[in-house]
Enzyme design. Sequence first.
Site, PDB file in Angstrom:
ATOM      1  N   HIS A 169       6.858 -11.798   2.773  1.00 52.70           N
ATOM      2  CA  HIS A 169       7.436 -10.524   3.441  1.00 52.70           C
ATOM      3  C   HIS A 169       9.405 -10.442   3.036  1.00 52.70           C
ATOM      4  CE1 HIS A 169       8.274  -7.683   6.734  1.00 52.70           C
ATOM      5  NE2 HIS A 169       7.483  -8.146   7.202  1.00 52.70           N
ATOM      6  N   GLU A 272       7.702  -5.757   0.333  1.00 47.88           N
ATOM      7  CA  GLU A 272       7.119  -7.230  -0.452  1.00 47.88           C
ATOM      8  C   GLU A 272       5.657  -7.332  -1.272  1.00 47.88           C
ATOM      9  OE1 GLU A 272       5.388  -7.633   4.104  1.00 47.88           O
ATOM     10  OE2 GLU A 272       7.387  -6.008   4.364  1.00 47.88           O
TER      11      GLU A 272
END
Length: 300
Positions: A169, A272
Site C-alpha cells: 500500500h 499500490e
Amino acid sequence: MNSEQLNADHGIAGQVEFIEGNGGLTMIQVSTPKANALISIHAGQVLSYQPSGEEDILFLSSKAYYQDGKAIKGGAPVCWPWFGPDPEGRGRPGHGFVRNRPWNVLSTEATPDDDIKITLGLTDTPETREIWPHAFELTQEIVVGDSLNLTLITRNTGSELFSITQAFHTYFKVGDITQTSVMGLQDCTYTDKVDNSAEKKQEGVVTIASEVDRIYHNVSNTMIIDDKALDRCIQILSQGNKTAVVWNPWEKISAEMADLEDADYKRLLCVETTNAASDVIAIAPGQEFRLVADYSVMRG
C-alpha cells in the site's frame, strides 16, 4: 529484541544499523552509495527510500502513529492476508493484521551487486490463528540499491488450502498532486469506490483533481508516476498481481484523518501493487506465492 542485540546479530558496519526510532520502535537504517533507507521492524515497513542525489520517493506523514497495534501512515505498508475491509465482516482490522505488529529480523546481507538485502518474517501464533485460522510463513525481502525491491512471500505451512488478498500500500511523495499523473493504466477497467463501486474504463493517463479510490483490473507490470513539480518519474515494476490501486484522500478525508496533516493530500499519491477484488490468490499446502514491487527514479 533490542537494537544492541540486533546490531550484534545482524548489523553491517557502515551499512546496516539498528536504531531506536519514533515511539521507541526499533528501526533499520540502511546506508549505501546508491541509496539510503529506513525500515520499521514494527509493521515490517519501509518508511523511507532516498536514491543518491534524489529526494525521498516515499511519503511519510509527520503525524504518523508509532505504537503497537497502530499502522504507520506512509512508506510501504504491507496489507495481508486481506486487502480492504474484513472479507468476512467479523470486525477484524482493515488491510489485515501484519501492518500493526512487530516482525522478526531473519537476515541482513550485502549482495555481490553492493546492494543491501534485509529479510523480515512472521509466522502464525495462537494469537494470529484466533484472527485468521491458518498456518503460514510470511517473508518480506527488501533490497536497497539503485531501486527499492520488495518481495512478499506467503508460504502455506498448514494442511488446508487458504486464499489471500494483499498489497504493498505504497505512499509516494509528489511535489504537487495537481501536476502528477500515472501512466500505464490506459484502457484498463476499474472499480470506482468513490462512485458506488461503478465499473469504468480509464481513458488516457490517470490525473487527480478530487478524491480517488480505484481498483484497476488486468493491469500491466509497468506503471509510471509522472511528477512534474519535482521533475521526475517514478517507475513501478511488479510481478504476481493482476490489480493495482490508485488512492488519494483529497481535502476532506485528509483533514479528517488524525494521522495526516490537512494539506498532505497535495503531497502524496498511493499507487499500490495488489491482489485485490477478484484477484484472489489460493495457496495449497506446502506451496508459496510471491508478490513483487520494484521502485526506481527515472530522469531524462
